[in-house]
Design an enzyme around this catalytic site. Sequence first.
Site, PDB file in Angstrom:
ATOM      1  N   TRP A 153       0.864  -1.182   0.000  1.00  0.00           N
ATOM      2  CA  TRP A 153       0.000   0.000   0.000  1.00  0.00           C
ATOM      3  C   TRP A 153       0.904   1.236   0.000  1.00  0.00           C
ATOM      4  O   TRP A 153       1.827   1.317   0.832  1.00  0.00           O
ATOM      5  CB  TRP A 153      -0.866  -0.045   1.263  1.00  0.00           C
ATOM      6  CG  TRP A 153      -1.783   1.095   1.484  1.00  0.00           C
ATOM      7  CD1 TRP A 153      -2.639   1.645   0.563  1.00  0.00           C
ATOM      8  CD2 TRP A 153      -1.962   1.841   2.691  1.00  0.00           C
ATOM      9  NE1 TRP A 153      -3.353   2.673   1.145  1.00  0.00           N
ATOM     10  CE2 TRP A 153      -2.949   2.808   2.454  1.00  0.00           C
ATOM     11  CE3 TRP A 153      -1.398   1.761   3.967  1.00  0.00           C
ATOM     12  CZ2 TRP A 153      -3.381   3.707   3.432  1.00  0.00           C
ATOM     13  CZ3 TRP A 153      -1.826   2.651   4.941  1.00  0.00           C
ATOM     14  CH2 TRP A 153      -2.803   3.605   4.676  1.00  0.00           C
ATOM     15  N   ASP A 234      -0.286  -5.510   9.415  1.00  0.00           N
ATOM     16  CA  ASP A 234      -1.330  -4.539   9.088  1.00  0.00           C
ATOM     17  C   ASP A 234      -2.547  -5.362   8.676  1.00  0.00           C
ATOM     18  O   ASP A 234      -2.520  -6.064   7.665  1.00  0.00           O
ATOM     19  CB  ASP A 234      -0.869  -3.625   7.940  1.00  0.00           C
ATOM     20  CG  ASP A 234      -1.870  -2.499   7.684  1.00  0.00           C
ATOM     21  OD1 ASP A 234      -2.936  -2.513   8.312  1.00  0.00           O
ATOM     22  OD2 ASP A 234      -1.579  -1.612   6.848  1.00  0.00           O
ATOM     23  N   LYS A 270     -12.907  -0.733   6.490  1.00  0.00           N
ATOM     24  CA  LYS A 270     -13.490  -1.589   5.451  1.00  0.00           C
ATOM     25  C   LYS A 270     -14.539  -2.531   6.023  1.00  0.00           C
ATOM     26  O   LYS A 270     -15.644  -2.614   5.521  1.00  0.00           O
ATOM     27  CB  LYS A 270     -12.410  -2.431   4.769  1.00  0.00           C
ATOM     28  CG  LYS A 270     -11.078  -1.754   4.614  1.00  0.00           C
ATOM     29  CD  LYS A 270     -11.074  -0.758   3.501  1.00  0.00           C
ATOM     30  CE  LYS A 270      -9.734  -0.044   3.507  1.00  0.00           C
ATOM     31  NZ  LYS A 270      -9.529   0.817   2.372  1.00  0.00           N
TER      32      LYS A 270
HETATM   33  C1  LMR Z   1      -6.819   2.030  -0.440  1.00  0.00           C
HETATM   34  O1  LMR Z   1      -5.776   1.371  -0.469  1.00  0.00           O
HETATM   35  O2  LMR Z   1      -7.423   2.380  -1.458  1.00  0.00           O
HETATM   36  C2  LMR Z   1      -7.432   2.401   0.888  1.00  0.00           C
HETATM   37  O3  LMR Z   1      -6.706   1.825   1.911  1.00  0.00           O
HETATM   38  C3  LMR Z   1      -7.663   3.844   1.040  1.00  0.00           C
HETATM   39  C4  LMR Z   1      -6.416   4.621   1.322  1.00  0.00           C
HETATM   40  O4  LMR Z   1      -6.416   5.350   2.312  1.00  0.00           O
HETATM   41  O5  LMR Z   1      -5.452   4.547   0.569  1.00  0.00           O
END
Ligand code: LMR
Length: 423
Positions: A153, A234, A270
């Site tokens: 991420w 996470d 989520k």
């Molecule tokens: C995502 O990966 O789209 C979500 O976790 C929202 C974000 O805050 O990035």
Amino acid sequence: MAFRTGISRRMMMRSGFGLRSMSSWWGSVEPAAKDPILGVTEAFLADPSPDKVNVGVGAYRDDNGKPVVLECVREAERRIAGKLNMEYLPMGGSVNMVEETLKLAYGENSEFIKDKRIAAVQALSGTGACRLFADFQKRFRPDSQIYIPVPTWANHHNIWRDAQVPQRTFHYYHPETKGLDFASLMDDVKNAPNGSFFLLHACAHNPTGVDPSEEQWKEISYQFKVKGHFAFFDMAYQGFASGDPERDAKSIKIFLEDGHLIGIAQSYAKNMGLYGQRVGCLSLLCEDEKQAVAVKSQLQQIARPMYSNPPVQGALIVSTILGDPELKKLWLKEVKVMADRIIGMRTALRENLEKLGSPLSWEHITNQIGMFCYSGLTPEQVDRMTNEFHIYMTRNGRISMAGITTGNVSYLANAIHEVSKSA
Ligand code: LMR
């Protein structure tokens, strides 16, 4: 400098000196780069096209493409209405919410909870939990680094960067198989210096939708033990992989059974749809209660100058739901509905692509799990999806499956086919 002897204020103003110096306070500030995920939402909102589709941000939508407020959340709100005072929560947040949240990760009857061995605080969702941990890591293990999977991420990089923890990476995804690069992952785990910190996605890996199997988790856990590594999980998508939060906590269970002292970032964005409420939890399993008390007090001290104490509303919604067996049952049912709709859209997207006669393999769409599909589209192909078809997604090729509906799946498949067929 501005009030130098011999120069009157009026002279300075006449010469324009004052204005220049005022306007130069922020003169060197350049606009920040757009966020690779939330920037996509901004671009989507600005597009007037009636055809536009947002499969960028990971936020659940119903089959009409509309945001969903879970029925268990609405009921909790009704119960709370009028009863909530607006007092501060303690620095560590809602004790009830934290306790219920720990049960989800460590198990309903966890001995660690009973023995008070977990230092846990309410956090500003998963992001806040990761950030608190990163700051804690920097403060108490100042020479440590964090190993982050490739890819991950995007915000993970920002979080540990801003906490000034040096980052290393470890192999995770195999672009050719569009699955896990387990052999390289294990090599990286073995080759990292003993006692390294690793960031792991507990389930429904973001952005790839690729998780280790149970057997692979066992091997990873074993190797972590051999090397004395620290696992920080996470867990932003508990429930979204299988539809069952308990099953999705399997990786955690394996590490706990192997005797690891782990850390976990949990989020209700989520799985309870509480995106904007910013409610989550950071926990660190300690050697004993005394250590847990000390660690918790330090986490609170990190939180205090940042935001003092966390917001109350979301925490009360969560504790109301999880503290009531009927509401919890309803929540579990609703999590499953969300996960199943996403699984259904995976099948639909793959079928549509195959029906179009795409020569490429789209098997990975149904193999991957959770909210995302890592499509394999290149940044240039993604640009075409956006510019020619008004389909908004992150440039790494990630598709938020939660944004796909029975109404837009064939349009999306057609666009994917068009941009990928000459590849
Ligand atoms: C995502 O990966 O789209 C979500 O976790 C929202 C974000 O805050 O990035």
